[in-house]
Write an enzyme that holds these catalytic residues in place. Structure first.
Site, short mmCIF file in Angstrom:
data_model
loop_
_atom_site.label_atom_id
_atom_site.label_comp_id
_atom_site.label_asym_id
_atom_site.label_seq_id
_atom_site.Cartn_x
_atom_site.Cartn_y
_atom_site.Cartn_z
N HIS A 72 0.84 -1.19 0.00
CA HIS A 72 0.00 0.00 0.00
C HIS A 72 0.88 1.24 0.00
O HIS A 72 1.82 1.34 0.78
CB HIS A 72 -0.91 0.01 1.23
CG HIS A 72 -2.12 -0.85 1.08
ND1 HIS A 72 -3.29 -0.63 1.76
CD2 HIS A 72 -2.33 -1.95 0.30
CE1 HIS A 72 -4.18 -1.56 1.42
NE2 HIS A 72 -3.62 -2.37 0.55
N TYR A 201 -9.70 5.36 7.25
CA TYR A 201 -9.90 5.73 8.66
C TYR A 201 -10.96 6.82 8.69
O TYR A 201 -10.73 7.92 8.18
CB TYR A 201 -8.60 6.25 9.27
CG TYR A 201 -7.51 5.21 9.43
CD1 TYR A 201 -7.26 4.64 10.68
CD2 TYR A 201 -6.72 4.82 8.36
CE1 TYR A 201 -6.26 3.69 10.83
CE2 TYR A 201 -5.72 3.89 8.50
CZ TYR A 201 -5.49 3.32 9.74
OH TYR A 201 -4.49 2.38 9.90
N PRO A 293 -4.94 -0.05 18.41
CA PRO A 293 -4.61 -0.46 17.04
C PRO A 293 -4.76 0.65 15.99
O PRO A 293 -4.48 0.41 14.82
CB PRO A 293 -5.59 -1.60 16.77
CG PRO A 293 -6.74 -1.33 17.68
CD PRO A 293 -6.16 -0.70 18.90
N LYS A 297 0.53 -0.28 15.10
CA LYS A 297 1.89 -0.36 15.63
C LYS A 297 2.17 -1.58 16.50
O LYS A 297 3.33 -1.86 16.79
CB LYS A 297 2.20 0.90 16.45
CG LYS A 297 2.27 2.17 15.62
CD LYS A 297 3.34 2.06 14.57
CE LYS A 297 3.22 3.10 13.51
NZ LYS A 297 3.80 2.73 12.23
N TYR A 385 3.61 6.49 10.21
CA TYR A 385 2.77 5.37 9.78
C TYR A 385 3.61 4.28 9.10
O TYR A 385 3.40 3.09 9.35
CB TYR A 385 1.69 5.87 8.82
CG TYR A 385 0.58 4.88 8.59
CD1 TYR A 385 -0.50 4.79 9.47
CD2 TYR A 385 0.60 4.01 7.50
CE1 TYR A 385 -1.52 3.89 9.27
CE2 TYR A 385 -0.42 3.09 7.29
CZ TYR A 385 -1.48 3.04 8.18
OH TYR A 385 -2.49 2.13 7.98
#
Length: 390
Positions: A72, A201, A293, A297, A385
């Site tokens: 991704h 998200y 979550p 991580k 990220y």
């Protein structure tokens, strides 16, 4: 029996450490209180940082990951009914993440360990740690009514938040930090194509939602829920209806639904134990820290712990130096706290808190607006990220 390292826990961190040590010629025995089928039946995280991918390759267990995993290059922050894409590749100079289920990663590491004939003991009950504060540590366990003992040089506690390793440390020798969040995640797995080719998200007045996947035909979705929710109150139809409400209209219309085959509610917490070394005992992964979550991580932090411990143990056995193991806790915790901060920040930015007032809500909206209109702010998000360097 004697070995160089006893690894307690055969989850991803224990197996990864075991494979890396074997590659370096260091003997290790892995113990786990449950069986192989139980471990492979657990559903966990699926977003891998580049550092984790690299460690899988170094452990010679990454072939299937590269064949079946989904690279991704970005993800979407959804709010105000719109998508705001975070272009990871552009913002980080070409980096991204790999979507590959933790269960599959565990399966690959187990298969590689079996290939090299290394020893793993499953269904080991009453595991106890002894003498790790001195020079002669050993571990005892029971199996089929017989007590066994393994003498070793070091013990790696990779047995999770509820495992025996951290519990064996005297209370006065360890300090813990914890934040419990006032909500949980209701998650389902379903064999339906993902609503988007990248993660979404979503921040919505009804609560947070996350659209993720395990493959091109298997989707993982989450909804923010109260801590008193019960699984039996959530039919599949109710879940899909609520998910549609929290997504931008074009995603809601494109959502493919179907029967779920796994459904669970997980509370969210941030937890860190300091230090992560006690004599010849080292805590690794969830045994030392838990993160919500939201920032993806948990598994990746366990992998970075493995990196630091593997480097230290290799230096000890190959160069006869204790510098690496002496620095393990400091190095690991430095990265842990940065990831804890990021996970906390993502959680506070994307969720609706029950005690949020009008002022706090405006601040959250301003944060999202700034993040998606400032390249500097988006870059900070992206570099966290994809994973900070080891």
């Amino acid at each position: 029996m004697r070995t160089q390292v006893v690894i307690i826990g055969s989850g991803p961190s224990g197996l990864l450490l075991g494979q890396l040590l074997a590659k370096a010629g260091i003997e290790a025995v892995i113990l786990d209180r449950v069986g192989k089928d139980y471990i492979l039946g657990r559903v966990r995280a699926g977003v891998l940082e580049q550092g984790t991918v690299g460690l899988m390759d170094e452990a010679r267990a990454g072939k299937r990951m590269h064949a079946e995993g989904l690279p991704h290059e970005g993800f979407s922050l959804a709010f105000d009914g719109r998508d705001h894409r975070i272009d990871l590749k552009d913002l980080t100079g070409g980096k991204g993440v790999m979507v590959y289920g933790q269960t599959e990663l565990t399966r690959d590491l187990m298969a590689q360990r079996e290939t090299i004939g290394a020893m793993t003991v499953y269904d080991a009950s009453n595991v106890r740690l002894h003498g790790y504060e001195g020079r002669s540590p050993y571990v005892t366990y029971e199996r089929e009514g017989i007590t066994h003992r393994i003498d070793c040089d070091f013990i790696a506690g990779c047995d999770g938040f509820h495992g025996a390793s951290r519990k064996s440390v005297p209370e006065k020798a360890i300090r813990t930090f914890e934040k419990v969040y006032p909500f949980g995640w209701l998650g389902i797995l379903a064999d339906v194509p993902p609503v988007s080719h990248e993660l979404i998200y979503a921040n919505h007045p009804r609560g947070f939602a996350l659209c993720s996947m395990r493959s091109e035909t298997r989707s993982r979705y989450y909804l923010q829920c109260t801590l008193d929710e019960k699984i039996e109150d959530w039919s599949d139809d109710r879940f899909w209806d609520e998910l549609r409400r929290r997504l931008p209209a074009h995603h809601a219309e494109a959502l493919v639904t179907g029967a779920s085959f796994e459904k669970s509610i997980a509370p969210l917490r941030s937890f860190v134990a300091e230090p992560m070394r006690f004599g010849n005992l080292f805590l690794v992964g969830d045994a030392a820290h838990i993160v919500p979550p939201t920032g993806a991580k948990g598994l990746n932090l366990a992998a970075s712990d493995v990196h630091y411990l593997y480097a230290g143990l290799t230096e000890y056995y190959q160069d006869h130096s204790t510098a690496g193991i002496d620095a393990y806790s400091t190095r690991a915790l430095s990265r842990v706290w940065k990831a804890v901060r990021f996970s906390w920040w993502m959680t506070t930015m994307m969720h609706r808190f029950p005690d949020t007032g009008a002022f706090d809500q405006k601040i959250q909206e301003a944060e999202l607006d700034y993040l998606t209109h400032s390249r500097a702010a988006a870059t900070a998000l992206a570099e966290n990220y994809v994973g900070l360097p080891y």
